[in-house]
Design a protein around this motif. Structure first.
Motif, mmCIF file in Angstrom:
data_model
loop_
_atom_site.group_PDB
_atom_site.id
_atom_site.type_symbol
_atom_site.label_atom_id
_atom_site.label_comp_id
_atom_site.label_asym_id
_atom_site.label_seq_id
_atom_site.Cartn_x
_atom_site.Cartn_y
_atom_site.Cartn_z
ATOM 1 N N LEU A 1 68.238 90.051 -14.041
ATOM 2 C CA LEU A 1 68.898 90.086 -15.351
ATOM 3 C C LEU A 1 69.162 88.683 -15.900
ATOM 4 N N ALA A 2 68.779 87.649 -15.137
ATOM 5 C CA ALA A 2 68.951 86.251 -15.546
ATOM 6 C C ALA A 2 70.411 85.912 -15.821
ATOM 7 N N LEU A 3 71.306 86.386 -14.953
ATOM 8 C CA LEU A 3 72.718 86.077 -15.118
ATOM 9 C C LEU A 3 72.978 84.621 -14.710
ATOM 10 N N PRO A 4 73.936 83.972 -15.335
ATOM 11 C CA PRO A 4 74.238 82.578 -14.998
ATOM 12 C C PRO A 4 74.555 82.420 -13.507
ATOM 13 N N GLY A 5 74.017 81.386 -12.901
ATOM 14 C CA GLY A 5 74.266 81.119 -11.499
ATOM 15 C C GLY A 5 73.349 81.863 -10.550
ATOM 16 N N SER A 6 72.531 82.752 -11.067
ATOM 17 C CA SER A 6 71.627 83.523 -10.201
ATOM 18 C C SER A 6 70.370 82.705 -9.911
ATOM 19 N N ASP A 7 69.689 83.067 -8.838
ATOM 20 C CA ASP A 7 68.446 82.395 -8.480
ATOM 21 C C ASP A 7 67.602 83.353 -7.646
ATOM 22 N N ALA A 8 66.447 82.883 -7.236
ATOM 23 C CA ALA A 8 65.505 83.723 -6.493
ATOM 24 C C ALA A 8 65.612 83.530 -4.988
ATOM 25 N N GLU A 9 66.717 82.963 -4.500
ATOM 26 C CA GLU A 9 66.880 82.738 -3.065
ATOM 27 C C GLU A 9 66.854 84.045 -2.262
ATOM 28 N N TRP A 10 67.193 85.147 -2.906
ATOM 29 C CA TRP A 10 67.204 86.434 -2.206
ATOM 30 C C TRP A 10 65.815 86.816 -1.691
ATOM 31 N N ARG A 11 64.793 86.202 -2.239
ATOM 32 C CA ARG A 11 63.427 86.489 -1.804
ATOM 33 C C ARG A 11 63.030 85.738 -0.536
ATOM 34 N N GLN A 12 63.857 84.774 -0.122
ATOM 35 C CA GLN A 12 63.501 83.963 1.038
ATOM 36 C C GLN A 12 63.638 84.766 2.333
ATOM 37 N N PRO A 13 62.736 84.551 3.286
ATOM 38 C CA PRO A 13 62.821 85.281 4.571
ATOM 39 C C PRO A 13 64.103 84.935 5.313
ATOM 40 N N LEU A 14 64.629 85.894 6.044
ATOM 41 C CA LEU A 14 65.771 85.652 6.917
ATOM 42 C C LEU A 14 65.252 85.216 8.287
ATOM 43 N N PRO A 15 66.081 84.532 9.063
ATOM 44 C CA PRO A 15 65.621 84.057 10.380
ATOM 45 C C PRO A 15 65.114 85.211 11.238
ATOM 46 N N SER A 16 64.014 84.957 11.937
ATOM 47 C CA SER A 16 63.437 85.999 12.785
ATOM 48 C C SER A 16 64.345 86.277 13.976
ATOM 49 N N LEU A 17 64.286 87.511 14.449
ATOM 50 C CA LEU A 17 65.089 87.928 15.592
ATOM 51 C C LEU A 17 64.186 88.068 16.813
ATOM 52 N N GLU A 18 64.514 87.354 17.854
ATOM 53 C CA GLU A 18 63.722 87.416 19.084
ATOM 54 C C GLU A 18 64.453 88.297 20.093
#
Length: 256
Positions: free
Chosen positions: A194-211
């Motif tokens: 929705l292009a709200l102020p302060g938002s970014d596309a960081e949510w698309r970044q991978p989370l650390p892998s679980l071993e």
């Protein structure tokens, strides 16, 4: 850069994910991505009013029958419609019927001028390997949801190709509901879309892998099955739902 859209009346329709199960609010209730998003929206539109009609366990037909009418009566200018996962995990899954119910909600809400948002679903087989045979159903439903969203000019957040949405840390212990991290990720994704102020596309970044070692993984699967899968199957066999007797937590438009 275009200014962020201003919304004054936001209503959320859906099941347990939109109700907020898996994200305790610290007071015996549940927060969830929709509540988190409403808080972000309110920073842009201080007069925002918000209703959440979602109820755990509801299938698409129930959401349409129980929540669409009240949602239309609330005259929203922003609406979230997330439905279908409780249908996908049932043995008798009628994709055409589910999509017809979802399309009816899209058409009705866009027809009154609301901007509608919806999601595709992550690969549940990556979250809970025992249900991996249902992954094909999810992919097929997602493909049809993309087409429906385009047809009705609905804003779709496509979670299927985003690995973080299927990461174990984004899901609660029961693997049926998002964890606080998962709900936060979804709220951030919608804010970004929705292009709200302060938002970014960081949510698309991978989370650390679980071993995990194979013995640890097997132990984890057995513990999950005994604590969560078996009770869920038991409720299905008894014809019970986790939503029996549950009412919407926020049935009226109230200030955030």
């Amino acid at each position: 850069m275009p200014s962020a859209p201003l919304f004054t009346r936001f209503v959320a329709l859906g099941d347990s994910q939109t109700e907020g199960i898996g994200d305790p609010d610290g007071n015996g209730g549940h927060r969830g991505w929709a509540d988190r998003l409403a808080g972000t929206l309110a920073t842009v539109s201080p007069g925002l009013r918000y209703a959440n009609l979602a109820v755990r366990g509801r299938r698409a037909a129930q959401i349409r029958a129980e929540q669409l009418g009240p949602a239309l009566a609330l005259r929203p200018d922003l609406a979230a419609v997330v439905a279908g996962m409780n249908d996908v995990i049932r043995p008798r899954f009628d994709q055409a019927a589910v999509l017809a119910d979802i399309e009816a909600m899209f058409a009705a809400l866009t027809g009154v001028g609301a901007r509608v948002i919806t999601f595709t679903f992550p690969d549940i087989g990556s979250v809970a390997p025992v249900v991996r045979p249902l992954s094909g159903r999810v992919r097929a439903l997602n493909e049809r949801l993309r087409a429906l969203a385009a047809r009705h000019e609905v804003t779709l957040i496509d979670f299927e190709p985003v690995p973080a949405t299927a990461h174990r840390d984004a899901w609660a212990e029961d693997r049926l509901h998002l964890s606080p991290l998962g709900h936060t990720l979804v709220a951030r994704a919608v804010a970004d879309t929705l292009a709200l102020p302060g938002s970014d596309a960081e949510w698309r970044q991978p989370l650390p892998s679980l071993e995990r070692s194979l013995p640890a993984a097997l132990t984890d699967e057995l513990r999950w099955a005994s604590r969560h899968l078996v009770p869920w199957v038991g409720r299905r066999l008894r014809g019970e739902s986790s939503g029996d007797g549950v009412v919407p937590k926020r049935p009226e438009m109230t200030p955030v």
